[in-house]
Design a protein around this motif. Structure first.
Motif, short mmCIF file in Angstrom:
data_model
loop_
_atom_site.label_atom_id
_atom_site.label_comp_id
_atom_site.label_asym_id
_atom_site.label_seq_id
_atom_site.Cartn_x
_atom_site.Cartn_y
_atom_site.Cartn_z
N SER A 214 0.81 -1.22 0.00
CA SER A 214 0.00 0.00 0.00
C SER A 214 0.84 1.27 0.00
CB SER A 214 -0.94 0.01 1.21
OG SER A 214 -0.23 0.13 2.43
N GLN A 215 2.12 1.14 0.36
CA GLN A 215 3.01 2.30 0.33
C GLN A 215 3.50 2.60 -1.08
OE1 GLN A 215 6.19 1.77 3.18
NE2 GLN A 215 4.81 0.94 4.72
N SER A 216 3.45 1.60 -1.96
CA SER A 216 3.95 1.78 -3.33
C SER A 216 3.25 0.83 -4.28
CB SER A 216 5.48 1.56 -3.37
OG SER A 216 5.97 1.66 -4.68
N PRO A 217 1.95 1.00 -4.49
CA PRO A 217 1.23 0.10 -5.39
C PRO A 217 1.63 0.34 -6.84
CG PRO A 217 -0.20 1.87 -4.68
CD PRO A 217 1.09 2.03 -3.91
N LEU A 218 1.08 -0.46 -7.72
CA LEU A 218 1.35 -0.27 -9.14
C LEU A 218 0.87 1.11 -9.58
CD1 LEU A 218 0.22 -3.79 -10.33
CD2 LEU A 218 2.53 -2.86 -10.57
N GLY A 219 1.49 1.64 -10.62
CA GLY A 219 1.17 2.98 -11.10
C GLY A 219 -0.27 3.13 -11.55
N SER A 220 -0.71 4.36 -11.62
CA SER A 220 -2.11 4.65 -11.92
C SER A 220 -2.50 4.29 -13.35
CB SER A 220 -2.41 6.13 -11.66
OG SER A 220 -1.53 6.94 -12.41
N ARG A 221 -1.53 3.97 -14.20
CA ARG A 221 -1.91 3.54 -15.56
C ARG A 221 -2.53 2.16 -15.55
NH1 ARG A 221 1.47 0.40 -19.02
NH2 ARG A 221 3.41 -0.32 -18.08
N TYR A 222 -2.40 1.45 -14.43
CA TYR A 222 -2.98 0.12 -14.31
C TYR A 222 -4.33 0.21 -13.62
CZ TYR A 222 1.70 -1.53 -15.48
OH TYR A 222 2.89 -1.76 -16.12
N SER A 223 -5.38 -0.16 -14.30
CA SER A 223 -6.72 -0.13 -13.73
C SER A 223 -7.21 -1.55 -13.49
CB SER A 223 -7.68 0.60 -14.67
OG SER A 223 -7.75 -0.06 -15.92
#
Length: 550
Positions: free
Chosen positions: A433-442
């Motif tokens: 939760s401190q570094s999830p996948l980037g926002s380009r991944y939905s």
């Protein structure tokens, strides 16, 4: 005579001054008219602009608007433009410009709070022979639209039109390269795309949706049908056992395609959808339970999801000597049966003894490419890309693996829900939760696994921390025994877990459908049936679990 010459000179000077003033006025008036004409001719109204930056969730969007000082002029005239067409796999044609091509697909659609939502996925492709840096895309809809979420671009809304500009990682495209962006829109009715314009290097092309089928819409049915069919049920009641009513209402994949928003999974109607599933044991160990009678029986007790556990290493594992074709066929059979039963299905790449999912990454890429191509048109298939990373594997390593595999799946299926395993046997969701996948991944969720007799307050606190930070979590494997899959049951700890999951609407999948002689098996070791289960066939953990389902 001298006075006459002096007066003439004064009159000439005054005349020149008047002429200069006159010419200056004409120039200023011309400039004003030019500026006014430019403002009137602008294709987009500036009064109602709202800028949406790339964001992982609607709450991440900035709260203030930002004026855009330059605006692309789009053209509707096409006489001077030569187009070619790409014929897609589904037979549709996609028009190309000479430099860039935009493939736009309308995906999941659902209703919530009186609004109609739809997700548009956009692929920008460089079809030129040189590198392109910078582009603008304008989408025109049939009415006013609003942005709920976006990724891969900066989205600016002007009533019925949206200007899309790239972010850093979608800015530049090499020849043949593609970049993805997307948006979730909502309006008071389904927001249909009427036309779009794409511009780069000063060249602007306009495409009318009446002339091309670049946009395809797979809109789910508006009404959800509750399935009350009695399949494989039993009228037997045993004290302390799962005496469920098999004819109770059940939520099946008639809820439509699922999507992730914020911390939860939602159905096509915009309601939180809670997965309540059962996982097979390893398909190499117990292939006999992949059958219609077994799945129908589970469904009759309230199960809405089947997880197909494909081990990568252990006992004829997919990557360690197992018959790959037979195992793939078994997975496909399981998906087909679950679909026929109106259930969701999770295809689980069951990383375990190898610890690091990168060990067999090449196999994973090929496997998920085939599976996602096979089931690209189905709305009930989810992909779990690494079961339990362990052995000290860092999140950064898992993250790198996930990005590779997700890109492969997204190339075939833009909307399927994908579940990513987390460090320490899928327990460290707080770390992720401190570094999830980037926002380009939905449509991404993160796996949490627990065994109630071993994993108690400390793991529950990890879940609480991750949830509070906005991480979407799905419990893709759990049981109420200890972490070995055996040992005594801890129903008190299990009850705490279920209260927490139900409170937050988090889905869960129980381990496992087999008659293996261990505590986590949902069937008694003495049960020889492979379907048509009655309450008396369930082990203690099975009885407990099926009594939890509403």
């Amino acid at each position: 005579m001298k006075k006459i010459l002096q007066r003439a000179k004064e009159n000439l000077t005054a005349s020149k001054l008047d002429l200069g003033i006159f010419i200056s006025c004409i120039i200023v008036a011309g400039l004003c008219i030019t500026v006014l004409a430019i403002l009137i001719s602008r294709d987009l109204t500036m009064d109602n602009e709202v800028v949406f930056y790339e964001t992982a969730s609607p709450t991440d969007a900035p709260q203030t608007t930002q004026e855009i000082t330059t605006m692309t002029e789009t053209t509707t005239a096409q006489q001077d433009t030569t187009y070619t067409y790409d014929v897609m796999e589904d037979g549709s044609e996609v028009r190309q410009t000479e430099l860039l091509q935009a493939d736009i697909t309308a995906g999941s659609s659902w209703s919530a709070n009186g609004e109609r939502y739809v997700q548009y996925n956009i692929v920008i492709r460089n079809i030129s022979d040189h590198t392109i840096s910078g582009w603008e895309l304008v989408l025109n809809f049939d009415g006013t639209v609003y942005v709920s979420d976006s990724w891969g671009g900066v989205y600016t809304v002007y009533d019925d039109r949206i200007l899309i500009e790239p972010v850093a990682y979608t800015q530049e495209l090499q020849p043949g390269e593609t970049k993805e962006t997307g948006v979730i829109l909502y309006a008071d009715q389904y927001p249909d795309l009427v036309k779009y314009s794409i511009k780069t290097e000063g060249v602007s092309q306009c495409v009318s949706m009446e002339e091309t089928t670049a946009v395809t819409v797979d809109e789910p049915e508006n009404n959800v049908t509750e399935n009350t069919e009695n399949q494989g049920s039993s009228e037997e009641e045993t004290t302390g056992q799962a005496a469920q009513d098999p004819q109770k209402n059940q939520t099946t994949y008639t809820s439509g395609s699922l999507h992730v928003s914020g911390t939860n999974l939602y159905d096509s109607q915009g309601n939180i959808f809670q997965i309540r599933g059962v996982s097979t044991h390893g398909l190499s160990w117990f292939p006999e339970y992949v059958n219609s009678e077994a799945f129908a029986s589970l469904k009759s007790y309230g199960v809405n999801t089947i997880r197909l556990a494909l081990y990568t290493s252990e006992y004829n594992g997919y990557c360690t000597g197992g018959n790959k074709q037979e195992l793939k066929d078994l997975v496909k059979k399981g998906v087909q049966i679950a679909t026929e039963q109106g259930m969701y299905v999770v295809i689980d790449w069951h990383v375990l003894s190898e610890g690091n999912p990168n060990t067999y990454k090449d196999d994973a890429v090929k496997f998920f490419d085939e599976m996602s191509r096979t089931f690209a048109n189905q709305t009930n298939v989810l992909y779990e890309i690494c079961n339990e990373p362990n052995g000290g594997v860092e999140w950064s390593e898992i993250k790198s693996y996930a990005e590779t595999v997700i890109d492969v799946i997204r190339n075939n299926d833009a909307n399927a829900v994908i579940i990513v395993g987390t460090p320490t046997w899928s327990q460290d969701v707080d770390v992720v939760s401190q570094s999830p996948l980037g926002s380009r991944y939905s449509n991404i969720m993160y796996a949490l696994h627990f065994y109630a007799a071993t994993h108690k307050d400390s793991i529950r606190e990890k879940l609480n921390t991750a949830y509070s930070r906005g991480l979407p979590v799905l419990v893709t494997e759990f049981s109420i025994c200890d972490a070995s899959g055996n040992g005594s049951l801890d129903k008190e700890s299990a009850a705490e877990w279920m209260n927490l999951l139900n409170k937050d609407g988090i889905g869960y999948i129980a381990w496992n459908l087999s008659n293996k002689d261990e505590s986590s098996s949902l069937l008694k070791s003495s049960c020889s049936k492979t379907g048509g289960f009655t309450a008396d066939d369930f082990s203690q953990s099975g009885q407990w679990y099926f009594n939890q389902l509403p």
